[in-house]
Design an enzyme around this catalytic site. Structure first.
Site, PDB file in Angstrom:
ATOM      1  N   ALA A  29      13.258  -2.690   6.746  1.00 12.40           N
ATOM      2  CA  ALA A  29      12.964  -1.459   7.493  1.00 12.40           C
ATOM      3  C   ALA A  29      12.463  -0.355   6.572  1.00 12.40           C
ATOM      4  O   ALA A  29      11.598   0.436   6.953  1.00 12.40           O
ATOM      5  CB  ALA A  29      14.202  -0.998   8.255  1.00 12.40           C
ATOM      6  N   GLY A  32       8.956  -1.303   6.097  1.00 15.47           N
ATOM      7  CA  GLY A  32       8.286  -1.243   7.396  1.00 15.47           C
ATOM      8  C   GLY A  32       8.065   0.172   7.886  1.00 15.47           C
ATOM      9  O   GLY A  32       7.064   0.462   8.539  1.00 15.47           O
ATOM     10  N   ASP A  33       8.981   1.075   7.567  1.00 11.12           N
ATOM     11  CA  ASP A  33       8.829   2.488   7.921  1.00 11.12           C
ATOM     12  C   ASP A  33       7.558   3.053   7.294  1.00 11.12           C
ATOM     13  O   ASP A  33       6.780   3.740   7.958  1.00 11.12           O
ATOM     14  CB  ASP A  33      10.062   3.264   7.452  1.00 11.12           C
ATOM     15  CG  ASP A  33       9.929   4.759   7.689  1.00 11.12           C
ATOM     16  OD1 ASP A  33       9.699   5.167   8.848  1.00 11.12           O
ATOM     17  OD2 ASP A  33      10.053   5.523   6.712  1.00 11.12           O
ATOM     18  N   ALA A  34       7.341   2.740   6.027  1.00  8.05           N
ATOM     19  CA  ALA A  34       6.145   3.237   5.335  1.00  8.05           C
ATOM     20  C   ALA A  34       4.873   2.610   5.898  1.00  8.05           C
ATOM     21  O   ALA A  34       3.860   3.293   6.097  1.00  8.05           O
ATOM     22  CB  ALA A  34       6.259   2.956   3.838  1.00  8.05           C
ATOM     23  N   SER A  37       4.186   4.070   9.361  1.00  7.78           N
ATOM     24  CA  SER A  37       3.695   5.442   9.196  1.00  7.78           C
ATOM     25  C   SER A  37       2.242   5.448   8.728  1.00  7.78           C
ATOM     26  O   SER A  37       1.431   6.250   9.208  1.00  7.78           O
ATOM     27  CB  SER A  37       4.583   6.196   8.199  1.00  7.78           C
ATOM     28  OG  SER A  37       4.118   7.518   8.031  1.00  7.78           O
TER      29      SER A  37
END
Length: 163
Positions: A29, A32-34, A37
């Site tokens: 995560a 994956g967040d980066a 985004s």
């Protein structure tokens, strides 16, 4: 075929190969967040130059937990069994905290989508990630800012048949 961003990064910064199945849902995560985004920012900036504050505000809407949770739920039925397993691992993780602006359930659903994005990115399956995000955004985009770019009225003309 053009080399992936991940491939280029790893060529410039060599590392030992690690089995991505050993990564925790939180680590997936985190990456994956980066990635998510970057996808959202790329879509928004490609719509044309705007003030950074407007870009930031639009980005914030799409990267918040509530929106990510909605996208994840919207495409769950399209996921393979492998993808569902990664998604569930992300959703079932035990976060140390969650955003004050979202419920714990939304936060966990968002974490699940981020974990899946991180997993697919690490596998160089960005085409599949984009397929799921494109469909999820299409199913949930109430603001309508991430859809296809509206054509410039001056550039609209007659489409000629190909010969």
């Amino acid at each position: 075929m053009e080399e992936s961003l991940r491939g280029m990064i790893l060529k410039e910064f060599p590392h030992e190969e690690i089995d991505i199945r050993t990564y925790s849902p939180a680590a997936l995560a985190f990456l994956g967040d980066a990635v998510y985004s970057l996808v959202i920012r790329t879509i928004l900036i490609s719509k044309g130059n705007r003030q950074v504050e407007k870009l930031h505000n639009e980005t914030t809407f799409y990267v918040r937990a509530e929106q990510q949770a909605a996208i994840g739920k919207a495409v769950y039925d399209l996921m393979t069994e492998e993808e569902k397993k990664v998604y569930r691992r992300g959703r079932n993780s035990n976060p140390y905290h969650h955003a004050k602006s979202s419920s714990l359930e939304e936060y966990l659903q968002a974490t699940a989508l981020e974990a899946l994005c991180g997993y697919l990115y690490l596998q160089d399956r960005t085409d599949r990630m984009m397929e799921l995000l494109r469909e999820g955004i299409a199913r949930t985009d109430r603001k309508g800012k991430l859809g296809p770019r509206k054509p410039d009225p001056e550039q609209i003309g007659v489409i000629e048949d190909e010969e």
